[in-house]
Enzyme design. Sequence first.
Site, mmCIF file in Angstrom:
data_model
loop_
_atom_site.group_PDB
_atom_site.id
_atom_site.type_symbol
_atom_site.label_atom_id
_atom_site.label_comp_id
_atom_site.label_asym_id
_atom_site.label_seq_id
_atom_site.Cartn_x
_atom_site.Cartn_y
_atom_site.Cartn_z
ATOM 1 C CG ASP A 160 -1.367 -6.102 -1.784
ATOM 2 O OD1 ASP A 160 -1.655 -7.292 -2.008
ATOM 3 O OD2 ASP A 160 -0.234 -5.734 -1.386
ATOM 4 C CG ASN B 2 -0.378 -15.617 -6.621
ATOM 5 O OD1 ASN B 2 -0.433 -15.794 -7.836
ATOM 6 N ND2 ASN B 2 0.042 -14.482 -6.091
ATOM 7 C CB SER C 137 3.389 -14.742 0.668
ATOM 8 O OG SER C 137 2.550 -13.631 0.429
ATOM 9 C CG HIS D 275 -4.936 -13.461 -0.677
ATOM 10 N ND1 HIS D 275 -4.408 -14.481 0.091
ATOM 11 C CD2 HIS D 275 -3.938 -13.065 -1.502
ATOM 12 C CE1 HIS D 275 -3.155 -14.682 -0.252
ATOM 13 N NE2 HIS D 275 -2.841 -13.841 -1.228
HETATM 14 P P1 5GP Z 1 0.108 -13.639 -2.150
HETATM 15 O O1 5GP Z 1 1.606 -13.426 -2.321
HETATM 16 O O2 5GP Z 1 -0.164 -14.623 -1.044
HETATM 17 O O3 5GP Z 1 -0.624 -13.944 -3.402
HETATM 18 O O4 5GP Z 1 -0.467 -12.223 -1.710
HETATM 19 C C1 5GP Z 1 -0.367 -11.745 -0.407
HETATM 20 C C2 5GP Z 1 -0.590 -10.274 -0.491
HETATM 21 O O5 5GP Z 1 -0.864 -9.783 0.806
HETATM 22 C C3 5GP Z 1 0.645 -9.497 -1.018
HETATM 23 O O6 5GP Z 1 0.302 -8.803 -2.204
HETATM 24 C C4 5GP Z 1 1.000 -8.584 0.138
HETATM 25 O O7 5GP Z 1 1.422 -7.307 -0.309
HETATM 26 C C5 5GP Z 1 -0.287 -8.519 0.926
HETATM 27 N N1 5GP Z 1 -0.075 -8.291 2.331
HETATM 28 C C6 5GP Z 1 0.778 -8.963 3.146
HETATM 29 N N2 5GP Z 1 0.720 -8.481 4.402
HETATM 30 C C7 5GP Z 1 -0.225 -7.498 4.379
HETATM 31 C C8 5GP Z 1 -0.729 -6.627 5.388
HETATM 32 O O8 5GP Z 1 -0.342 -6.659 6.555
HETATM 33 N N3 5GP Z 1 -1.698 -5.743 5.009
HETATM 34 C C9 5GP Z 1 -2.142 -5.675 3.724
HETATM 35 N N4 5GP Z 1 -3.081 -4.747 3.443
HETATM 36 N N5 5GP Z 1 -1.688 -6.489 2.752
HETATM 37 C C10 5GP Z 1 -0.725 -7.381 3.074
#
Ligand code: 5GP
Length: 113
Positions: free
Chosen positions: A31, A86, A94, A99
């Site tokens: 992440d 999530n 987001s 994932h």
């Molecule tokens: P969500 O908020 O959808 O559960 O998790 C999305 C995750 O993707 C977040 O923890 C965020 O830090 C991660 N994330 C978003 N953009 C990128 C990216 O460009 N590269 C990586 N490695 N992680 C990302």
Amino acid sequence: MPADCLFCKFVSSETPVELVAQNQRAVAFNDINPQAPLHVLVIPREHYVDVGTLAAADPAALADLVALAQQVALEQSDGQYRLLFNSGPNAGQSVYHVHGHVIGGKKLGWTPA
Ligand code: 5GP
Ligand code: ZN
């Protein structure tokens, strides 16, 4: 694949990302904003919006995703981890390519809501 999906671009290598593990149906990468010493995302190679959609459409792919999470936690930590999905904006989703957050490497707190 939706043209604008960042995680699909990771899978296809259109956008470079360092994979920390992979299997037939899933890939894992760190992440970008880690919340714990171990914070890896596991995603299916195929695009599904969220974990419920994946489970309904392809249970074997979900099983491979969970197996990859377990593998990462064993390889990078002590095999103890939280696997978090999530689903929907109110839950904090987001990125709309399913994932699992593999979180561990320390004694975790519990503030789920
Ligand atoms: P969500 O908020 O959808 O559960 O998790 C999305 C995750 O993707 C977040 O923890 C965020 O830090 C991660 N994330 C978003 N953009 C990128 C990216 O460009 N590269 C990586 N490695 N992680 C990302
Ligand atoms: Zn996608």
